[in-house]
Design a protein around this motif. Structure first.
Motif, PDB file in Angstrom:
ATOM      1  N   CYS A 154       5.798  -4.214   0.889  1.00  0.00           N
ATOM      2  CA  CYS A 154       4.511  -4.817   0.545  1.00  0.00           C
ATOM      3  C   CYS A 154       3.374  -3.809   0.683  1.00  0.00           C
ATOM      4  O   CYS A 154       2.541  -3.658  -0.191  1.00  0.00           O
ATOM      5  CB  CYS A 154       4.208  -5.959   1.519  1.00  0.00           C
ATOM      6  SG  CYS A 154       4.359  -7.592   0.809  1.00  0.00           S
ATOM      7  N   ASN A 155       3.314  -3.185   1.845  1.00  0.00           N
ATOM      8  CA  ASN A 155       2.124  -2.416   2.186  1.00  0.00           C
ATOM      9  C   ASN A 155       2.132  -0.965   1.731  1.00  0.00           C
ATOM     10  O   ASN A 155       1.083  -0.397   1.478  1.00  0.00           O
ATOM     11  CB  ASN A 155       1.899  -2.476   3.695  1.00  0.00           C
ATOM     12  CG  ASN A 155       1.503  -3.873   4.129  1.00  0.00           C
ATOM     13  OD1 ASN A 155       0.465  -4.382   3.747  1.00  0.00           O
ATOM     14  ND2 ASN A 155       2.370  -4.516   4.898  1.00  0.00           N
ATOM     15  N   TYR A 156       3.330  -0.379   1.653  1.00  0.00           N
ATOM     16  CA  TYR A 156       3.375   1.045   1.299  1.00  0.00           C
ATOM     17  C   TYR A 156       3.854   1.277  -0.130  1.00  0.00           C
ATOM     18  O   TYR A 156       3.791   2.381  -0.637  1.00  0.00           O
ATOM     19  CB  TYR A 156       4.271   1.803   2.288  1.00  0.00           C
ATOM     20  CG  TYR A 156       3.857   1.642   3.736  1.00  0.00           C
ATOM     21  CD1 TYR A 156       4.808   1.661   4.758  1.00  0.00           C
ATOM     22  CD2 TYR A 156       2.527   1.481   4.102  1.00  0.00           C
ATOM     23  CE1 TYR A 156       4.438   1.530   6.092  1.00  0.00           C
ATOM     24  CE2 TYR A 156       2.144   1.341   5.438  1.00  0.00           C
ATOM     25  CZ  TYR A 156       3.104   1.365   6.420  1.00  0.00           C
ATOM     26  OH  TYR A 156       2.744   1.229   7.741  1.00  0.00           O
ATOM     27  N   GLY A 157       4.345   0.229  -0.773  1.00  0.00           N
ATOM     28  CA  GLY A 157       4.843   0.351  -2.146  1.00  0.00           C
ATOM     29  C   GLY A 157       3.957  -0.453  -3.079  1.00  0.00           C
ATOM     30  O   GLY A 157       2.939   0.014  -3.581  1.00  0.00           O
ATOM     31  N   GLU A 158       4.365  -1.713  -3.259  1.00  0.00           N
ATOM     32  CA  GLU A 158       3.627  -2.606  -4.157  1.00  0.00           C
ATOM     33  C   GLU A 158       2.132  -2.603  -3.903  1.00  0.00           C
ATOM     34  O   GLU A 158       1.326  -2.641  -4.824  1.00  0.00           O
ATOM     35  CB  GLU A 158       4.188  -4.029  -4.005  1.00  0.00           C
ATOM     36  CG  GLU A 158       3.625  -5.026  -4.989  1.00  0.00           C
ATOM     37  CD  GLU A 158       4.257  -4.943  -6.364  1.00  0.00           C
ATOM     38  OE1 GLU A 158       5.499  -4.941  -6.449  1.00  0.00           O
ATOM     39  OE2 GLU A 158       3.514  -4.869  -7.359  1.00  0.00           O
ATOM     40  N   GLY A 159       1.753  -2.554  -2.659  1.00  0.00           N
ATOM     41  CA  GLY A 159       0.332  -2.664  -2.333  1.00  0.00           C
ATOM     42  C   GLY A 159      -0.346  -1.354  -1.996  1.00  0.00           C
ATOM     43  O   GLY A 159      -1.396  -1.350  -1.347  1.00  0.00           O
TER      44      GLY A 159
ATOM     45  N   SER B   9       0.056 -12.698   4.674  1.00  0.00           N
ATOM     46  CA  SER B   9       1.252 -11.893   4.461  1.00  0.00           C
ATOM     47  C   SER B   9       1.603 -11.851   2.987  1.00  0.00           C
ATOM     48  O   SER B   9       1.008 -12.550   2.167  1.00  0.00           O
ATOM     49  CB  SER B   9       2.426 -12.450   5.273  1.00  0.00           C
ATOM     50  OG  SER B   9       2.769 -13.735   4.817  1.00  0.00           O
ATOM     51  N   GLY B  10       2.582 -11.019   2.675  1.00  0.00           N
ATOM     52  CA  GLY B  10       3.022 -10.871   1.290  1.00  0.00           C
ATOM     53  C   GLY B  10       4.381 -11.511   1.122  1.00  0.00           C
ATOM     54  O   GLY B  10       4.566 -12.677   1.458  1.00  0.00           O
ATOM     55  N   ILE B  11       5.340 -10.734   0.633  1.00  0.00           N
ATOM     56  CA  ILE B  11       6.677 -11.280   0.431  1.00  0.00           C
ATOM     57  C   ILE B  11       7.701 -10.343   1.065  1.00  0.00           C
ATOM     58  O   ILE B  11       7.618  -9.126   0.924  1.00  0.00           O
ATOM     59  CB  ILE B  11       6.975 -11.462  -1.072  1.00  0.00           C
ATOM     60  CG1 ILE B  11       5.966 -12.429  -1.709  1.00  0.00           C
ATOM     61  CG2 ILE B  11       8.403 -11.970  -1.287  1.00  0.00           C
ATOM     62  CD1 ILE B  11       5.954 -13.826  -1.124  1.00  0.00           C
TER      63      ILE B  11
END
Lengths: 559, 283
Positions: free
Chosen positions: B93-98, B45-47
């Motif tokens: 996490c998944n659609y922005g930063e990543g 997972s991320g944050i």
């Protein structure tokens, strides 16, 4: 500067095949038993511009590049214009007759008489054989190995072109540039810094390598990719450097020894990942091949300007080691050492190289691979159940289990965590964890490779250096010594941690100390002052994108 | 025989009424249905609040950096393909930063399952817009309303021909659990966009809001039909299609690496003879 070496410079536009000529010649020389130092100088383009491939060759070990040229092989007129002033009194300029240049120092070669244009590189090698006194048979074998023997027609054409070059030159007057023959040449490897790093990684047991192409680090990835299938390694070109380091961390977390390689700008993107490796205590080897910055800088040039950056990269406080090889052998051995330390101390370890060393072919003795076993991820049985991945120990090193290999669960967190790996915001446990991680630093410090001192004790002058300038500094010192004063050298092949007790004596007992570096601030000098309290006030600094040479060092020192 | 109890029962940091609880239930149910052992699972997972979810399960966990779960998961999966790797994190996490890693994972078709907790807001940092917040959504960071159009992950996934693309919502635990099972079973990259309310910071996209709009794809819908899937994927607003939107039989990323046919990278011996040959190649 009169010495027993010969400096050969091949120059031309990108796309003319100068690297091919250079590689063929270098290979011939190494196979004939000579030592070489290659300096590749190129621009950030695919065609045109001005690039050079210099080979300094000698019967005895050659350690540095040099500025004077004995043999200039010019594939275009610009090369003549730009380098003829560097030509030695007995120097020779070899040009294609088609360039229409002639004169006292010129050897004008009618390449078009030797065959089609595409074989001119091989013909050029042929021309060089009688000039340098190289065995035609060695040259022919080198050409075959380089171009392959699959296409019999092409191989025959190559042979013809080589012969034509040899025969034509043999009719010219005896060359003053003939090298002394080496009887019974021992087998040596022709290898550059990046190839040595790749081989060192393979010998250390690397299993995963991820990268984003960035000059001058790319050839490490290409080398590993070429060997990946047969060596059981996965190499992946990531979508960006952030992905590269995080992939390497993921692979390492699961138990595959991992490495990444990049240059300053790419490393900048990896910095948060460095911090992640440190926090999760995941082994990872990071190679940073330096070039001039800031930002995009001079993409194809050399520098030693990222020491402080790599030293401080990654927010938070944690131990690390930074190796700065000065030779091809050190590139190999220190990459292995980086893997050992990464696994032992469970964190990020760094190898700092630069464009000059990355691209500099040398002749090195084969490595004794049987005596150099791979590093294995240590799997220690859990002492408690459930398993505490971050068990606090005296050394700071926690016994490490790999996920999925036992019934024990492995929990890692980029947040501060308790011994079991779960997220915590407890402010009593948190500082204990900071201390635990930093305690591993004691172990790293216990294994520091002391800097290499060469010369008389209590010298008049001590030249301090790190990384790829080792040879240039050594040669400068030796030349300066013939002037009457004693000149010693102190070379750091590990720039962090610094253990002052290993070198303060050398600094304090020298009459004068000078730091020789490829940057504008004297970064190692600053670090030595910070850590050892010794102020190296005089510095010889080069930051024009070109490697330090014995001449450039001596010029600066004589100011 | 793996049971729900094997996955533990943890105290969480989530707000009462958080959609994460339902998603957690769905995950546990799916893992039990698949009879996966805790030790053969790796959750990455991320944050964010969603990213805490793996901490509340008895599984192997790598809770990494914001937005960077997919590369970590990819590396781990390549190192040990025997691990069942599930990435569980939020929309930030998944659609922005990543974002770049999402595109790359879809291109790769790496055999991992990405379960996104999509609540159209940043909860842990207290209410800023997320990439899936509606245009005009008002927050303290976007007082004049979000100035961009939202990211549609399902549309992008289908457009890229991702291996398995599905959407569900926290209010339908069984439905979500079924999709998770299918995603994990699917050999290749599986995206499950799990819509959920954020009771603390998103007063627009509430449970009721989703309940009103979420409707399963019609019976007879063929997820292998890409053109149909694109139409469904682009549908958002008064109607939010849920279910398996698209599935393809693309070759998984791992299958392209000849060396992985020989088993996990972990624990491999170095071929010393092979190394000698490579070194000899430099003579």
């Amino acid at each position: 500067m009169k010495d027993a070496t010969l400096n050969i410079l091949v120059g031309g536009e990108a796309g003319q095949g100068l690297v091919t000529v250079g590689q063929l010649l270098a290979k011939c020389l190494v196979r004939s038993g000579y030592f070489i130092v290659v300096t590749q100088s190129y621009q950030s383009r695919i065609r045109g511009g001005h690039n050079t491939y210099a080979i300094r060759v000698g019967v005895d070990e050659v350690v540095a590049p040099t500025e004077s040229v004995e043999l200039l092989i010019a594939l275009d007129t610009d090369t003549v214009t730009l380098h003829q002033h560097d030509l030695s009194p007995d120097g020779l300029i070899v040009v294609d007759t088609a360039l229409g240049m002639d004169g006292e120092h010129f050897l004008s070669v009618p390449y078009n008489e030797f065959g089609k244009e595409r074989f001119a590189n091989v013909a050029a090698l042929g021309v060089l054989c009688p000039l340098l006194g190289l065995d035609e048979g060695v040259a022919a074998e080198t050409v075959d190995d380089f171009f392959g023997k699959k296409d019999k027609g092409l191989a025959a054409e190559n042979k013809r072109a080589l012969k034509a070059g040899v025969n034509w030159t043999a009719t010219k007057k005896k060359s003053k540039l003939r090298l002394l023959e080496v009887p019974n040449p021992p087998q040596r490897l022709m290898m550059n810094g990046n190839e040595a790093i790749a081989l060192g990684a393979l010998s250390a047991g690397v299993r995963f390598f991820s990268f984003y192409p960035m000059t001058p680090s790319t050839s490490i990835g290409l080398n590993l990719a070429a060997n990946a299938g047969k060596m059981g390694v996965v190499v992946e070109q990531a979508e960006d450097e952030i992905a590269a380091i995080n992939m390497a961390i993921g692979a390492s977390f699961a138990g595959a020894p991992s490495m990444v390689a990049t240059s300053g700008g790419g490393f900048a993107l990896m910095v948060e990942g460095v911090s992640l490796a440190a926090m999760t205590e995941t082994p990872v080897v990071v190679v940073v091949a330096q070039r001039p910055g800031p930002a995009t800088g001079l993409p194809t040039r050399t520098a030693q300007a990222d020491l402080e950056f790599v030293l401080h990269a990654g927010h938070g406080e944690f131990p690390r080691a930074i190796f700065s090889p000065g030779t091809i052998e050190q590139c190999f051995h220190l990459t292995r050492k980086a893997f050992e330390l990464a696994e032992r101390y469970q964190g990020p370890m760094f190898v700092l190289t630069d464009q000059f060393l990355a691209d500099s072919y040398r002749a090195v003795a084969p490595f004794e691979l049987e005596c150099l076993p791979p590093v294995k991820p240590a799997q220690k049985p859990a002492e408690t159940s459930p398993y505490q991945r971050y068990a606090i120990t005296e050394t700071g090193i926690s016994p490490r289990l790999l996920p999925g290999l036992t019934k024990q669960l492995v929990v890692a967190d980029s947040d501060e965590h308790t011994e079991d790996g779960h997220l915590t915001e407890d402010l009593v446990i948190s500082p204990r964890m900071v201390e635990k991680r930093l305690r591993k630093g004691a172990g790293v410090r216990s294994e520091v490779i002391a800097p290499d001192f060469e010369g008389e004790a209590k010298p008049d002058l001590l030249l301090v250096s790190w990384g790829s300038s080792k040879g240039a500094v050594t040669e400068a010192a030796s030349h300066m010594e013939s002037g009457g004063k004693t000149v010693a050298t102190l070379h750091f092949s590990q720039v962090w941690p610094l253990m002052p007790e290993q070198f303060i004596g050398y600094l304090e007992s020298a009459r004068e100390v000078v730091s020789v570096e490829g940057n504008a601030l004297g970064q190692l000098a600053r670090l030595i002052r910070r850590e050892a309290g010794f102020d190296i006030r005089r510095k010889v600094l080069r930051y024009d994108g070109l490697p330090l040479t014995p001449e450039s060092i001596m010029r600066e020192l004589s100011r | 025989m793996v049971t729900v109890d094997d996955f533990g029962n943890y105290e969480t940091a989530w707000c009462p009424g958080c959609g994460n609880f339902a998603i957690q239930q769905a995950v546990k149910q799916a893992l039990v249905a698949l009879q996966l052992e805790p030790s053969e699972l790796l959750f990455v997972s991320g944050i964010g609040q969603a990213a805490k979810a793996p901490h509340y399960l008895n599984v192997n966990v790598f809770n990494g950096l914001h937005g960077r779960s997919l590369p970590v998961a990819t590396g781990a999966k390549l190192a040990n393909p025997n691990l069942t790797v599930i990435v569980e994190s939020g929309d930030g996490c998944n659609y922005g930063e990543g974002g770049n890693h999402l595109l790359a994972a879809m291109r790769r078709n790496i055999d991992i399952t990405l379960l996104v907790h999509n609540n159209q807001v940043y909860g842990l940092t207290k209410g800023q817009a997320s990439p899936t917040s509606a245009e005009g959504f008002v927050t303290k960071a976007q007082p004049e309303g979000v100035p961009s159009a939202p990211f549609n992950p399902v549309e992008v996934a289908v457009a890229m021909g991702a291996g398995f693309v599905a959407r569900s919502f926290a209010g339908m635990t069984e439905h979500l659990s079924e999709l998770i099972q299918q995603g994990v079973t699917h050999r290749g990259f599986a995206l499950i966009d799990a819509l959920q309310p954020c009771v603390s910071f998103n007063k627009v996209n509430t449970l009721a809001w989703y309940k009103k709009r979420c409707s399963p794809v019609p019976p007879g819908y063929d997820p292998a039909d890409w053109e149909a899937a694109m139409k469904v994927a682009r549908t958002w607003g008064d109607e939010i299609p849920i279910g398996v939107i698209y599935r393809s039989d693309r070759v998984p990323f791992e299958d392209h690496f000849s060396t992985l046919g020989g088993g996990p990278l972990v624990g491999r011996e170095t071929d010393r003879e092979g190394l000698k040959k490579i070194m000899h190649g430099y003579t």
